[in-house]
Structure formats: C-alpha cells, structure tokens
Scaffold this active site. Sequence first.
Site, PDB file in Angstrom:
ATOM      1  N   ALA A   1       0.824  -1.174  -0.191  1.00  0.00           N
ATOM      2  CA  ALA A   1       0.101   0.038  -0.104  1.00  0.00           C
ATOM      3  C   ALA A   1       0.973   1.280  -0.027  1.00  0.00           C
ATOM      4  O   ALA A   1       2.206   1.131   0.333  1.00  0.00           O
ATOM      5  CB  ALA A   1      -0.926   0.006   1.278  1.00  0.00           C
TER       6      ALA A   1
ATOM      7  N   GLY B   1       0.732  -5.186   0.896  1.00  0.00           N
ATOM      8  CA  GLY B   1      -0.623  -5.145  -0.028  1.00  0.00           C
ATOM      9  C   GLY B   1      -0.201  -5.809  -1.371  1.00  0.00           C
ATOM     10  O   GLY B   1      -1.096  -6.575  -2.032  1.00  0.00           O
TER      11      GLY B   1
ATOM     12  N   GLU C   1      -0.295  -9.355  -0.725  1.00  0.00           N
ATOM     13  CA  GLU C   1      -1.728  -9.786  -0.459  1.00  0.00           C
ATOM     14  C   GLU C   1      -2.699  -9.763  -1.957  1.00  0.00           C
ATOM     15  O   GLU C   1      -3.308 -10.583  -2.240  1.00  0.00           O
ATOM     16  CB  GLU C   1      -2.403  -8.922   0.418  1.00  0.00           C
ATOM     17  CG  GLU C   1      -1.807  -8.765   1.859  1.00  0.00           C
ATOM     18  CD  GLU C   1      -1.997  -7.801   2.836  1.00  0.00           C
ATOM     19  OE1 GLU C   1      -1.931  -6.495   2.467  1.00  0.00           O
ATOM     20  OE2 GLU C   1      -2.614  -7.968   3.829  1.00  0.00           O
TER      21      GLU C   1
HETATM   22  N1  CO8 Z   1       4.562   3.216  -0.582  1.00  0.00           N
HETATM   23  C1  CO8 Z   1       4.957   4.580  -1.160  1.00  0.00           C
HETATM   24  N2  CO8 Z   1       6.152   4.655  -1.700  1.00  0.00           N
HETATM   25  C2  CO8 Z   1       7.100   3.763  -2.038  1.00  0.00           C
HETATM   26  C3  CO8 Z   1       6.643   2.324  -1.639  1.00  0.00           C
HETATM   27  C4  CO8 Z   1       5.135   2.149  -0.712  1.00  0.00           C
HETATM   28  N3  CO8 Z   1       4.943   1.028  -0.360  1.00  0.00           N
HETATM   29  N4  CO8 Z   1       7.651   1.549  -1.710  1.00  0.00           N
HETATM   30  C5  CO8 Z   1       8.377   2.260  -2.473  1.00  0.00           C
HETATM   31  N5  CO8 Z   1       8.063   3.627  -2.406  1.00  0.00           N
HETATM   32  C6  CO8 Z   1       8.630   4.617  -3.277  1.00  0.00           C
HETATM   33  C7  CO8 Z   1       9.799   4.916  -2.325  1.00  0.00           C
HETATM   34  O1  CO8 Z   1       9.457   5.973  -1.460  1.00  0.00           O
HETATM   35  C8  CO8 Z   1      10.836   5.906  -3.441  1.00  0.00           C
HETATM   36  O2  CO8 Z   1      10.073   7.036  -3.476  1.00  0.00           O
HETATM   37  P1  CO8 Z   1      11.227   8.277  -4.027  1.00  0.00           P
HETATM   38  O3  CO8 Z   1      12.154   7.837  -5.119  1.00  0.00           O
HETATM   39  O4  CO8 Z   1      10.295   9.441  -4.222  1.00  0.00           O
HETATM   40  O5  CO8 Z   1      12.132   8.436  -2.671  1.00  0.00           O
HETATM   41  C9  CO8 Z   1      10.602   4.767  -4.735  1.00  0.00           C
HETATM   42  O6  CO8 Z   1       9.378   4.217  -4.396  1.00  0.00           O
HETATM   43  C10 CO8 Z   1      11.805   3.759  -4.736  1.00  0.00           C
HETATM   44  O7  CO8 Z   1      11.917   3.263  -3.612  1.00  0.00           O
HETATM   45  P2  CO8 Z   1      13.336   2.610  -3.104  1.00  0.00           P
HETATM   46  O8  CO8 Z   1      14.285   3.665  -3.217  1.00  0.00           O
HETATM   47  O9  CO8 Z   1      13.275   2.501  -1.541  1.00  0.00           O
HETATM   48  O10 CO8 Z   1      13.476   1.322  -3.821  1.00  0.00           O
HETATM   49  P3  CO8 Z   1      14.527   0.250  -3.368  1.00  0.00           P
HETATM   50  O11 CO8 Z   1      14.764  -0.536  -4.935  1.00  0.00           O
HETATM   51  O12 CO8 Z   1      15.752   0.573  -2.977  1.00  0.00           O
HETATM   52  O13 CO8 Z   1      13.855  -0.529  -2.399  1.00  0.00           O
HETATM   53  C11 CO8 Z   1      11.659  -1.690  -1.451  1.00  0.00           C
HETATM   54  C12 CO8 Z   1      12.499  -1.355  -2.773  1.00  0.00           C
HETATM   55  C13 CO8 Z   1      12.445  -2.804  -0.818  1.00  0.00           C
HETATM   56  C14 CO8 Z   1      10.145  -2.222  -2.111  1.00  0.00           C
HETATM   57  C15 CO8 Z   1      11.543  -0.391  -0.708  1.00  0.00           C
HETATM   58  O14 CO8 Z   1      11.016   0.724  -1.212  1.00  0.00           O
HETATM   59  C16 CO8 Z   1      10.345  -0.711   0.368  1.00  0.00           C
HETATM   60  O15 CO8 Z   1      10.743  -1.357   1.295  1.00  0.00           O
HETATM   61  N6  CO8 Z   1       9.113  -0.238   0.364  1.00  0.00           N
HETATM   62  C17 CO8 Z   1       8.179  -0.490   1.441  1.00  0.00           C
HETATM   63  C18 CO8 Z   1       7.574  -1.810   1.627  1.00  0.00           C
HETATM   64  C19 CO8 Z   1       6.479  -2.069   2.621  1.00  0.00           C
HETATM   65  O16 CO8 Z   1       6.830  -1.645   3.677  1.00  0.00           O
HETATM   66  N7  CO8 Z   1       5.401  -2.255   2.140  1.00  0.00           N
HETATM   67  C20 CO8 Z   1       4.337  -2.376   3.099  1.00  0.00           C
HETATM   68  C21 CO8 Z   1       3.324  -1.112   2.845  1.00  0.00           C
HETATM   69  S1  CO8 Z   1       2.089  -1.328   4.001  1.00  0.00           S
HETATM   70  C22 CO8 Z   1       0.803  -2.346   3.382  1.00  0.00           C
HETATM   71  O17 CO8 Z   1       1.012  -2.819   2.479  1.00  0.00           O
HETATM   72  C23 CO8 Z   1      -0.503  -2.806   4.107  1.00  0.00           C
HETATM   73  C24 CO8 Z   1      -1.545  -3.265   3.407  1.00  0.00           C
HETATM   74  C25 CO8 Z   1      -2.719  -2.822   3.937  1.00  0.00           C
HETATM   75  C26 CO8 Z   1      -3.736  -2.217   3.095  1.00  0.00           C
HETATM   76  C27 CO8 Z   1      -5.197  -2.139   3.624  1.00  0.00           C
HETATM   77  C28 CO8 Z   1      -5.335  -0.708   4.219  1.00  0.00           C
HETATM   78  C29 CO8 Z   1      -6.614  -0.701   4.912  1.00  0.00           C
END
Ligand code: CO8
Length: 261
Positions: free
Chosen positions: A69, A112, A115
């Site tokens: 998400a 998400g 999921e």
């Molecule tokens: N949300 C928003 N932005 C994101 C997300 C995310 N989940 N993942 C990556 N991005 C963005 C980064 O902020 C970055 O943006 P910017 O260039 O503006 O700084 C860009 O994407 C590239 O990301 P990275 O530089 O971090 O890329 P890497 O290749 O180094 O890393 C990863 C990739 C490992 C995927 C890393 O980005 C990461 O850990 N992302 C978050 C993963 C995470 O925690 N996911 C869980 C999110 S919570 C969720 O899914 C709950 C679901 C519940 C839904 C129901 C709600 C009611």
Amino acid sequence: MTAVTAPVVLAERPAEGVGLIRINRPDARNALNLEVRKLLAKHLTEMGEDPSIRCIVMTGNEKAFAAGADIKEMVGAGTIEMLLRGTHKLWRTIGACPKPVIAAVSGFALGGGCELAMTCDIILAGEGARFGQPEVKIGIIPGGGGTQRLPRAVGKYKAMRYLLTGDLISAKEAFDMGLVSEIVPDAEVEKRAITMAQQIADLPPLAIEQVKECVLRGMDASLDTGLALETKAIQMLFASQDQKEGMAAFIEKRKPKFTGR
Ligand code: CO8
C-alpha cells in the site's frame, strides 16, 4: 499545456481470450495508492463480465509487482479516514473475480502487493522475485488479507515466521513453502503467464469457473460441505454443451470446439 501521464493501471489484451492488468507506477515501485486499487477493482470487474476474456494475468514491471500500500498516502490518516476510504471493499471486489487470475510477479511483492498476489489463483514468480509482509516494521499489520491468506497458503508456523519478523521471502523459499506455483527466469515471467493463460482460456469456461468456485468456497467449508458443493457443480456441468462437445471430441479423436455454453 498539461503533460499527459500514463494511467497507473493498464488493461491489455495480449492474446485471444486473455486479459492483462498491468500496475504502472514504476517511480513508486508500483505502490498501491487508492487510484491503483480502484482501477484494479474496475478492470477486474469489467474483465470478469466480458465473455471474450477467459483468463486474466496481473503483473507489474521488472522491479516490482507492487511494494505494498502507498505509505505516503497513509502516514497521516486517522481511523475514520481509513474507514471512509473503503479499501476493504476494493479488496473484496478484487478477490471476487469469477475467472482465473494469474499473478506474474517480478521484483518485489510486499505488503499489499503480496496480498494482491495471494488474491490471485496461480502465482508465477521470477527467480529474483521477493515476497513478504513487512507491515510490522512500520507499525501496522497486513490489511489486505495477509494474516488470513498466508497461513492458509503455507501453514501457521511458516506464516508466523514471516508475519512476525517482516523478513522478505525469496522466490525459492516461497516456492518451497507453497506460496508460488512456478518459478520462471526473470525475463520470461510475463510471457509464461500469458502462455498459461491461453492454455486455460482454450478450456471450457464453465468448467474452469466451477473449479475456481469449488476450491475457494471449499477452503472455507467443512470437507463434507466442500464435497457436496463439488458434487453439485459436476452434476450441473452435465447441462452444458461443452460437456457434450468435450466428451464427444474425445471419443471421435478430434479437437473439441468449446463455446462457453
Ligand atoms: N509506498 C509508497 N512509496 C513507496 C513504497 C510504498 N509502499 N515502496 C516504495 N516506494 C517509493 C519510495 O519511497 C521511493 O520513492 P522516492 O524515489 O520518491 O524516494 C521509490 O518508491 C523507490 O523506492 P526505493 O528507493 O526504496 O527502492 P529500492 O529498490 O531501494 O527498495 C523496496 C524497494 C524494498 C520495495 C522499498 O521501497 C520498500 O521497502 N518499500 C516499502 C515496503 C513496505 O513496507 N510495504 C508495506 C506497505 S504497508 C501495506 O502494504 C499494508 C497493506 C494494508 C492495506 C489495507 C489498508 C486498509
């Protein structure tokens, strides 16, 4: 002049009988913001109702299926705001597609995104794909079914190991524990998914939909109830032209022509 931006979800028709839904937010690792989830629900509903589509592929890009998400869209939200967004209804719509959906996963399928893959019926993963439910690391828990679908897919102890640590899961680990149906070289994930979708699309759609319904409903029912559901479904299929055609073609040693009737 306003710049034209590509839609965050694309609907494509890569082959006859096959629909493809592509998440398209490469700069955000395909994070599922509200717009993406609404479009996923819309396209899945439309493809679910379109008789010319018999199997659906869902995919992202080489770096991410979806990294979860959109954290930036949630960080400041309160309880009522989260409730009013109604994302739980969108998840339900996505999970309710009656046709088979194949997730073609390259790169990250986290939170998400994992999921979303688990709402699909078959998960094909590239060798470098990484799955996981890292929500605990940011102070929440899975909200799109992860605490329910992951243990059902891999069992309590494997699921707990990953849900409680937020550790990522390699494609091989995911395959070994039963979360992935097949591992494919990274460059071939989408192609393989389309080929498999074509194979399914060539089969009689009424039978295919009954398989999906029996498996999914049966998983929530007692064995006895599930078996009764299966019995009704097979009996019902004897009213279809495709059953007559499929069996006649076998006996006459020719290729069947299925019409979906
Ligand atoms: N949300 C928003 N932005 C994101 C997300 C995310 N989940 N993942 C990556 N991005 C963005 C980064 O902020 C970055 O943006 P910017 O260039 O503006 O700084 C860009 O994407 C590239 O990301 P990275 O530089 O971090 O890329 P890497 O290749 O180094 O890393 C990863 C990739 C490992 C995927 C890393 O980005 C990461 O850990 N992302 C978050 C993963 C995470 O925690 N996911 C869980 C999110 S919570 C969720 O899914 C709950 C679901 C519940 C839904 C129901 C709600 C009611």
